[in-house]
Design an enzyme around this catalytic site. Structure first.
Site, short mmCIF file in Angstrom:
data_model
loop_
_atom_site.label_atom_id
_atom_site.label_comp_id
_atom_site.label_asym_id
_atom_site.label_seq_id
_atom_site.Cartn_x
_atom_site.Cartn_y
_atom_site.Cartn_z
CE1 TYR A 1 -2.08 -4.75 9.23
CE2 TYR A 1 -2.35 -2.54 8.36
CZ TYR A 1 -2.50 -3.90 8.23
OH TYR A 1 -3.05 -4.43 7.09
CG ASN B 1 -7.87 -4.49 1.05
OD1 ASN B 1 -7.22 -3.49 1.36
ND2 ASN B 1 -7.36 -5.70 1.03
CG HIS C 1 -1.94 -1.10 1.23
ND1 HIS C 1 -3.20 -1.00 0.68
CD2 HIS C 1 -1.85 -2.36 1.71
CE1 HIS C 1 -3.84 -2.14 0.84
NE2 HIS C 1 -3.05 -2.99 1.46
FE1 HDE Z 1 -2.33 -4.79 5.49
N1 HDE Z 1 -0.51 -3.95 5.93
N2 HDE Z 1 -1.63 -6.58 6.10
N3 HDE Z 1 -4.08 -5.68 4.94
N4 HDE Z 1 -3.03 -3.04 4.86
C1 HDE Z 1 -0.20 -2.66 5.78
O1 HDE Z 1 0.87 -1.39 7.40
C2 HDE Z 1 -0.50 -6.79 6.79
C3 HDE Z 1 -4.42 -6.98 5.15
C4 HDE Z 1 -4.30 -2.77 4.43
O2 HDE Z 1 -3.27 3.48 3.96
C5 HDE Z 1 1.13 -2.32 6.38
O3 HDE Z 1 1.07 0.83 7.78
C6 HDE Z 1 -0.41 -8.16 7.21
C7 HDE Z 1 -5.83 -7.18 5.00
C8 HDE Z 1 -4.40 -1.39 4.06
O4 HDE Z 1 -1.67 3.37 5.45
C9 HDE Z 1 1.60 -3.65 6.99
C10 HDE Z 1 -1.53 -8.77 6.75
C11 HDE Z 1 -6.33 -5.94 4.69
C12 HDE Z 1 -3.15 -0.84 4.30
C13 HDE Z 1 0.46 -4.56 6.63
C14 HDE Z 1 -2.31 -7.77 6.06
C15 HDE Z 1 -5.23 -5.03 4.65
C16 HDE Z 1 -2.31 -1.90 4.81
C17 HDE Z 1 2.10 -1.63 5.48
C18 HDE Z 1 -1.93 -10.22 6.89
C19 HDE Z 1 -7.78 -5.57 4.38
C20 HDE Z 1 -2.70 0.58 4.04
C21 HDE Z 1 2.16 -0.19 5.95
C22 HDE Z 1 -2.01 -10.64 8.24
C23 HDE Z 1 -8.69 -5.89 5.48
C24 HDE Z 1 -3.03 1.49 5.18
C25 HDE Z 1 1.33 -0.15 7.12
C26 HDE Z 1 -2.62 2.90 4.84
C27 HDE Z 1 -0.97 -1.74 5.19
C28 HDE Z 1 0.46 -5.84 7.04
C29 HDE Z 1 -3.52 -8.07 5.40
C30 HDE Z 1 -5.41 -3.66 4.31
C31 HDE Z 1 2.96 -4.15 6.51
C32 HDE Z 1 0.73 -8.78 7.99
C33 HDE Z 1 -6.61 -8.48 5.18
C34 HDE Z 1 -5.63 -0.67 3.50
O5 HDE Z 1 1.71 -3.55 8.38
#
Ligand code: HDE
Length: 713
Positions: A365, A151, A78
């Protein structure tokens, strides 16, 4: 669309609150970080006009040091995003389900900051990549900040957080050559997808039009995981959160996406910014799907499995509120880049479930913000500050910007009267839902997560024929970019388990046969000692024929607000045909742009000058939703000599957009690839503006798809 109100509300209060740390430069002298007024910021201090630079030059050193450290690590996923401020209003209380203030108090206007993003690409990647979009909302509530980090698709690729690094490594550029950027169409991704079959549901959504939205303002948003709502009596209900855009859910075609990425790689970012600047505020309704605890095991899928949605036909979405985005950020870095969303930010009345993906996110996060923002004090950055005061005994650390008072930094204490003190639940103190746990410690996956084909099949069955065709085209494109035959074959076999007709279309496109069987076990997401048979996906279940909410053909088609309409015109265009169309389109809220052979102004046949919005050399048909060509012999003659106009018309036709012409404007159609346009529902020759507007509101005339298939643009 609501226009900005003049009376400041709580939404604007948050923005004002942020402004105490924002800097206004008007009428201010340029100074160093220490407040010293500067009298030359253009030349370094030298030993003579042509001499070497002196170490003593503290002005140069401060300026360059700051520049050298301007970048922070981009988000791992993202990275590319755009954001806006706004507010959330509750239509009706759902106190029977949740005690959260935001779900009870209909008089509140809760400030929000929302960031939309793509997942796979780097910070500078183009907006129209085929990808999932992030939809992250920070609610600054009176009980503390709640982040709903979702999402634009209602399900996720994997079932357990442990697999997230594998998923992301497979879709990111391949590590040896760092290719391709912001694209899933490559071997490593399909190597992974074809072995981790839990991905197939989110994957088919990614092959659909949902992955190439027309606008951030025209996407749905989903919390994805099943959460809990907790009421005053401590009773829990399961819940899924939904955002429904007031403008409907609309997408571009793949051919447009590819071209938009070249013509304006900031297409979505610009669209969001421009709509807000124009006072046409993006709006989404907020809905909940509530499931009583007693019904936890009622469904043919597990509520804790994030690769499954609850069909709206089974549990309708109850609309309870609305979000409006009404202010662009003042500074991209300070706000959009530094905003830190954490799924762990919740408030009393909302709680987690044991969804193993959500559980892992609760760790990830906070961890990632530490390396991105460099300090546990990231909550002190203005955009991350809650609107309510925070007090605790956490201390010090990089970039502590507050000056804590007093002698104690521990609890319990007597020296500061036992403060900061604890709060009872009745006073708003957070306490976790007391879920009964009686289990053995185990590293495994629940068998109830093993259905990997039923919901992708439901999704595909629910699509309109034109949407299904787009899905087949997308699979063909993506798999066609893979170089390994065994990966393509495995994918074809898996697609066949979803839908035979889809698989044979894709196989035809690839010039391959669908294999009769595949060699390795279908699902490889198991431990080395696990019994493989136990976890293999079964044949799909048809527990529902269709869920109409899954198709974009059932969305709203009632407005042309904010749609971009190109008017192709040159000197001598007919004012009589131009005026009623322009007026009607603008009245309906569309953005009307004159695209002329040159910049500056053009003169109509009544001698009036009109400002040109874009010279044709600087723009493209794919950046517009519809086309109007007013008559005027002289104007059309000029346009006919410039091949770019032919391209404009042909592409608008190819992309199934509404086209209206009056008078001599028809000559441009005659010279184009457009055939048999008399029967086309979205082509208007000397027609009425109202009919043209209705066709634009329908977004596209997909009936035209067959007729345009052979057009070489
Ligand atoms: Fe994320 N995800 N994600 N994700 N995600 C990040 O956090 C992660 C997942 C989502 O505009 C990171 O601040 C793991 C699902 C959005 O700043 C990180 C897993 C969903 C955004 C991270 C998931 C999301 C992130 C990267 C599996 C939808 C952007 C930078 C366990 C429900 C937020 C940050 C923004 C961002 C990890 C799965 C949505 C690396 C480990 C499911 C919208 O922490």
């Amino acid at each position: 669309m609501t226009k900005q109100s003049k009376t400041p509300d709580k939404g604007t209060k948050k923005i004002e609150q942020l402004s105490h740390s924002t800097k206004a430069y008007k009428d201010q002298p340029l100074t160093t970080n220490q407040g010293l007024k500067v009298n030359d910021t253009n030349n370094s201090l030298k030993s003579g006009e042509r001499g070497s630079t002196l170490l003593e030059d503290f002005l140069l050193r401060e300026k360059i040091t700051s520049f050298d450290h301007e970048r922070i690590p981009e988000r791992i996923v993202h990275a590319r995003g755009s954001a806006a401020h706004g507010y959330f209003e509750l239509y009706k209380s759902i106190g029977k389900y949740s005690k959260a203030g935001i779900f009870n108090d209909t008089a509140r206007k809760t400030p929000v900051f929302v960031r939309f993003s793509t997942v796979a690409g780097s910070k500078g990647s183009p907006d129209l990549a085929r990808d999932v979009r992030g939809f992250a909302v920070k609610f600054y509530t009176e009980e503390g900040t709640w982040d709903l980090v979702g999402n634009n698709m209602p399900i996720f690729f994997i079932q357990d957080a442990m697999k997230f690094p594998d998923l992301i490594h497979s879709v990111k550029p391949e590590p040896n050559k760092e290719i391709p950027q912001a694209a899933s169409a490559h071997d490593t991704f399909y190597d992974f997808v074809s072995h981790a079959t839990e991905t197939l549901h989110n994957h088919i959504w990614a092959m659909s039009d949902r992955a190439i939205p027309r606008s951030y303002r025209m996407m749905e948003g989903f919390g994805i995981h099943t959460f809990r709502l907790i009421n005053k009596e401590g009773k829990s209900h399961f819940v899924k959160f939904h955002w429904k855009p007031m403008l409907g859910v609309h997408s571009v075609t793949w051919d447009e996406a590819v071209k938009i990425n070249g013509a304006d790689s900031d297409f979505h970012r610009r669209d969001l910014w421009d709509a807000i600047e124009a006072g046409q505020y993006p709006e989404w309704e907020f809905g909940v799907q509530v499931v009583p605890e007693e019904d936890e095991h009622k469904y043919d899928f597990d509520l804790l499995d994030p690769t499954k949605l609850i069909p709206e036909e089974m549990v309708p979405v109850e609309i309870i509120g609305k979000m409006t985005l009404n202010k662009n950020p003042d500074n991209f870095f300070a706000e959009t880049e530094q905003v830190a969303f954490l799924p762990g930010h919740i408030v009393p009345g909302i709680d987690f479930t044991n969804d193993p993906l959500l559980q892992g996110r609760l760790f990830s996060y906070r961890d990632t913000q530490l390396s991105r923002l460099g300090s546990p004090n990231f909550h002190q950055i203005p955009i991350n500050r809650p609107v309510v005061p925070s007090h605790n005994n956490q201390r010090d650390g990089h970039m502590q910007t507050e000056i804590p008072q007093g002698q104690t930094a521990y609890f319990p204490n007597t020296l500061t009267g036992g403060c900061p003190h604890l709060s009872k639940m009745a006073e708003g103190g957070f306490a976790h839902y007391e879920e009964r746990i009686d289990a053995k410690k185990i590293r495994s996956r629940s068998e109830s997560f093993s259905d990997h084909f039923s919901q992708p099949a439901l999704f595909y069955r629910s699509l309109a024929p034109w949407e299904q065709q787009h899905v087949a085209d997308a699979y063909t494109f993506e798999l066609g970019k893979c170089n390994h035959k065994h990966i393509q074959e495995r994918m074809l076999w898996l697609i066949k388990q979803i839908d035979e007709d889809l698989a044979s279309k894709v196989a035809d496109g690839l010039g391959m046969d669908i294999p009769k069987n595949i060699e390795r076990p279908i699902n490889q997401s198991i431990g080395a000692d696990a019994k493989a048979e136990k976890f293999q996906p079964k044949a799909k279940k048809n527990y529902l024929e269709k869920d109409k909410a899954l198709s974009q053909a059932t969305t709203k088609f009632d407005s042309i607000a904010t749609r971009q309409i190109a008017i192709l015109a040159a000197n001598g265009f007919s004012m009589q045909s131009f005026k009623p169309f322009k007026q009607a389109l603008e009245k309906a809220g569309a953005m009307v742009k004159i695209v002329a052979p040159h910049g500056g102004t053009i003169t109509c046949d009544e001698g009036m000058e009109h400002t040109v919005d874009a010279a044709v050399a600087t723009t493209e048909s794919v950046l517009f939703d519809a086309l109007f060509i007013p008559g005027g012999e002289k104007s059309i003659k000029i346009l006919s000599t410039n091949g770019k106009y032919g391209k404009f018309v042909n592409e608008a036709y190819k992309h199934c957009k509404a086209i209206a012409v009056t008078g001599a404007g028809e000559d441009l159609l005659k010279n184009s690839y457009i055939k048999d346009y008399e029967d086309d529902k979205a082509i208007f020759i000397n027609g009425k503006p109202a009919d043209f507007i209705q066709a634009i509101a329908k977004h596209r005339n997909w009936d035209r798809m067959k007729a345009v298939a052979g057009i070489p643009v």
